[in-house]
Scaffold this motif. Sequence first.
Motif, short mmCIF file in Angstrom:
data_model
loop_
_atom_site.label_atom_id
_atom_site.label_comp_id
_atom_site.label_asym_id
_atom_site.label_seq_id
_atom_site.Cartn_x
_atom_site.Cartn_y
_atom_site.Cartn_z
N GLU A 15 49.92 46.28 31.28
CA GLU A 15 49.61 45.69 32.61
C GLU A 15 48.29 45.84 33.16
O GLU A 15 47.71 45.01 33.48
CB GLU A 15 50.68 45.82 33.60
CG GLU A 15 50.66 45.13 34.81
CD GLU A 15 51.57 45.44 35.74
OE1 GLU A 15 52.19 44.62 36.01
OE2 GLU A 15 51.71 46.76 36.47
N SER A 17 45.77 46.37 31.48
CA SER A 17 44.89 46.01 30.60
C SER A 17 44.63 44.34 30.62
O SER A 17 43.99 43.91 29.91
CB SER A 17 44.88 46.22 29.06
OG SER A 17 44.79 47.61 28.80
N TRP A 18 45.62 43.89 31.34
CA TRP A 18 45.61 42.26 31.39
C TRP A 18 44.36 41.63 31.70
O TRP A 18 44.01 40.59 31.22
CB TRP A 18 46.83 41.78 32.54
CG TRP A 18 46.93 40.27 32.58
CD1 TRP A 18 46.49 39.80 33.79
CD2 TRP A 18 46.86 39.21 31.84
NE1 TRP A 18 46.48 38.54 33.71
CE2 TRP A 18 46.94 38.13 32.49
CE3 TRP A 18 47.32 39.29 30.37
CZ2 TRP A 18 46.97 36.79 31.95
CZ3 TRP A 18 47.55 38.19 29.89
CH2 TRP A 18 47.36 36.85 30.53
N PRO A 19 43.54 42.02 32.71
CA PRO A 19 42.47 41.26 33.07
C PRO A 19 41.60 41.34 31.99
O PRO A 19 40.58 40.27 31.71
CB PRO A 19 41.84 42.26 34.05
CG PRO A 19 43.03 42.85 34.95
CD PRO A 19 43.89 42.96 33.78
N ALA A 20 41.35 42.38 31.29
CA ALA A 20 40.39 42.48 30.11
C ALA A 20 41.12 41.36 29.05
O ALA A 20 40.18 40.88 28.32
CB ALA A 20 40.44 43.90 29.65
N HIS A 22 42.69 38.88 29.28
CA HIS A 22 42.54 37.53 29.67
C HIS A 22 41.15 37.21 29.29
O HIS A 22 40.72 36.08 29.09
CB HIS A 22 42.90 37.44 31.10
CG HIS A 22 43.40 36.08 31.57
ND1 HIS A 22 42.79 35.37 32.61
CD2 HIS A 22 43.59 34.60 30.89
CE1 HIS A 22 42.84 34.11 32.88
NE2 HIS A 22 43.55 33.70 31.56
N ARG A 23 40.10 38.24 29.80
CA ARG A 23 38.87 37.68 29.80
C ARG A 23 38.38 37.51 28.27
O ARG A 23 37.80 36.48 28.02
CB ARG A 23 37.90 38.80 30.23
CG ARG A 23 37.83 38.86 31.83
CD ARG A 23 36.71 39.40 32.21
NE ARG A 23 36.73 40.87 31.78
CZ ARG A 23 37.54 41.98 32.37
NH1 ARG A 23 38.24 41.42 33.81
NH2 ARG A 23 37.57 43.25 32.16
N GLN A 26 39.96 34.20 27.07
CA GLN A 26 39.10 32.99 27.54
C GLN A 26 37.58 32.90 27.01
O GLN A 26 37.10 31.52 26.89
CB GLN A 26 38.85 33.20 28.95
CG GLN A 26 40.00 33.00 29.97
CD GLN A 26 39.64 33.39 31.88
OE1 GLN A 26 39.07 34.54 31.66
NE2 GLN A 26 39.87 32.39 32.62
N ARG A 58 54.91 35.26 34.81
CA ARG A 58 53.65 35.33 35.48
C ARG A 58 52.38 35.34 34.85
O ARG A 58 51.22 34.91 35.09
CB ARG A 58 53.87 36.73 36.37
CG ARG A 58 52.49 37.20 37.14
CD ARG A 58 52.50 38.45 37.67
NE ARG A 58 51.19 38.78 38.26
CZ ARG A 58 50.81 40.07 38.68
NH1 ARG A 58 51.92 41.12 38.52
NH2 ARG A 58 49.90 40.51 39.02
N PHE A 59 52.37 36.08 33.69
CA PHE A 59 51.22 36.26 32.75
C PHE A 59 51.23 35.17 31.78
O PHE A 59 50.04 35.06 31.11
CB PHE A 59 51.14 37.63 32.15
CG PHE A 59 51.01 38.88 32.97
CD1 PHE A 59 50.03 39.20 33.61
CD2 PHE A 59 52.42 39.59 33.49
CE1 PHE A 59 49.89 40.18 34.48
CE2 PHE A 59 52.22 40.50 34.49
CZ PHE A 59 50.98 40.82 34.92
N PRO A 62 49.18 31.52 32.94
CA PRO A 62 47.52 31.34 32.67
C PRO A 62 47.28 31.00 31.32
O PRO A 62 46.08 30.70 30.84
CB PRO A 62 46.89 32.82 33.15
CG PRO A 62 48.03 33.09 34.10
CD PRO A 62 49.29 32.84 33.48
#
Length: 465
Positions: A15, A17-20, A22-23, A26, A58-59, A62
Amino acid sequence: SAHLLVLPYGSAFPEASWPAIHRFLQRGGHLVVVGGRPFTRAAFQDETGWHLRPYSVRFTHPLMIDQYQATPGSDGLEFLPNPDLPVKLPRFDWISSYGLVVRLSAVDLYKRGGSAGSIDARLDALGWGVKDGIKLAAPVVQIDHLKNGFDGGRWVFVNAELPPGFWTSTAADMIGSLAARALEGSESFVVRPLLPLYTAGEKVRIEATWQMHPQTKGRRTVKVTIFPDAQPSRRTVLSTSMPAAKPLTIPAPSEAGLYLIEAELLDGEATRARYRSGFWMRDEAFLRSGPRLSVGRDYFEVDGLPLAVLGTTHMSSEVQRLFFEQPNVAVWDRDLAHVRAAGLNMIRTGWWTGWDKICSNAGVPHERALRTLEAYLMTARRHKLPVQFNFFAFVPDILGGANPYLDAEAVGHQRTLVTSVVSRFRDVPFLAWDLINEPSFSTRLWTMRPNGDPVEKTTWNQWLA
């Protein structure tokens, strides 16, 4: 600088590491997830150790994945690799698998509810679980992101619960193969005739397009094979380099009927991708034969006998509502064969979107649209499926005028479109007409408030008086 992320933890992921992650996705990073329902069980760490949160989407939202639907395990199923994708996959066992409910479009093409979106990604099964010829599970899938988000990324999911033996027998070879596949990047290879139906004496023109990320240097070769479905040994073979400077052309076929196209994208001697399409040569007698659909007092009837309708709406499993803009007879043929084999006995189809590609502003249908409808009807006739064809969706507000029901200009354009199409196909015995899908009186869809246009106000005041 990384290009590929491999997660061998099934549904679980870190969890924090999710922002990394997702980036990374992207910006077009590639992904392989082995096992489970990817990104549904967030793993977090506290002073007592690692823990898994409950199942959540939730994840996944996106990532354009709405949910996962349970499908059968491998017991009793045959594993069938996708013959159109050059990936070597060993047969493997799975306890259960999960079908993705995924959005492949991020951008609306028309500012209208219930319309269509651009083709931003494509979903392919790398293999299926099959029983009695029916594909019941897709335990390995590939998503290629082409544009409008995650551009260039290729995601490969082994979306299945795997037995412990997988890790000691199959995993090493399979994960290596899937990683190599993901690192190739997203790709779209399409070879279609310019028209889905040709008439006697017309040459057939075939267009090949290839899009990939990242765009690599060098030229590839496309090998195109055309043959009549009834005589597959009579083959015409053409080749061209990619990108192709102009469409391929073949002489006019001498016989009516269905013709299939098999295309291969070659990188040297190796096949990089395959694509199947087709076209019809007009056969008036075939089109105007087949089951006779009529209406009795209580039932639809076919050839005078009651028909208990078990049907489905169908457009295309490849491009959905854009099936008139991007017709593929081979895909329709495959889809409708599945429909018939499943025991369904009627098809509902029609125009939900894109009328600007179908007719002029005055409602005069384009010849290409009429030929596309003819090709679709020929395909349905081949599978003995009656067709109910829909002209408009919700409100016929796409042909001008101040009010779609009360303005004489709008109604005149609608009459032109409907009568032009019906007069062309009035003798097709298995065809019925549906004027409008879910008819609504207001252009303010789903709220049903008055339009407020001058024609409506005048008519309302006349009624009051």
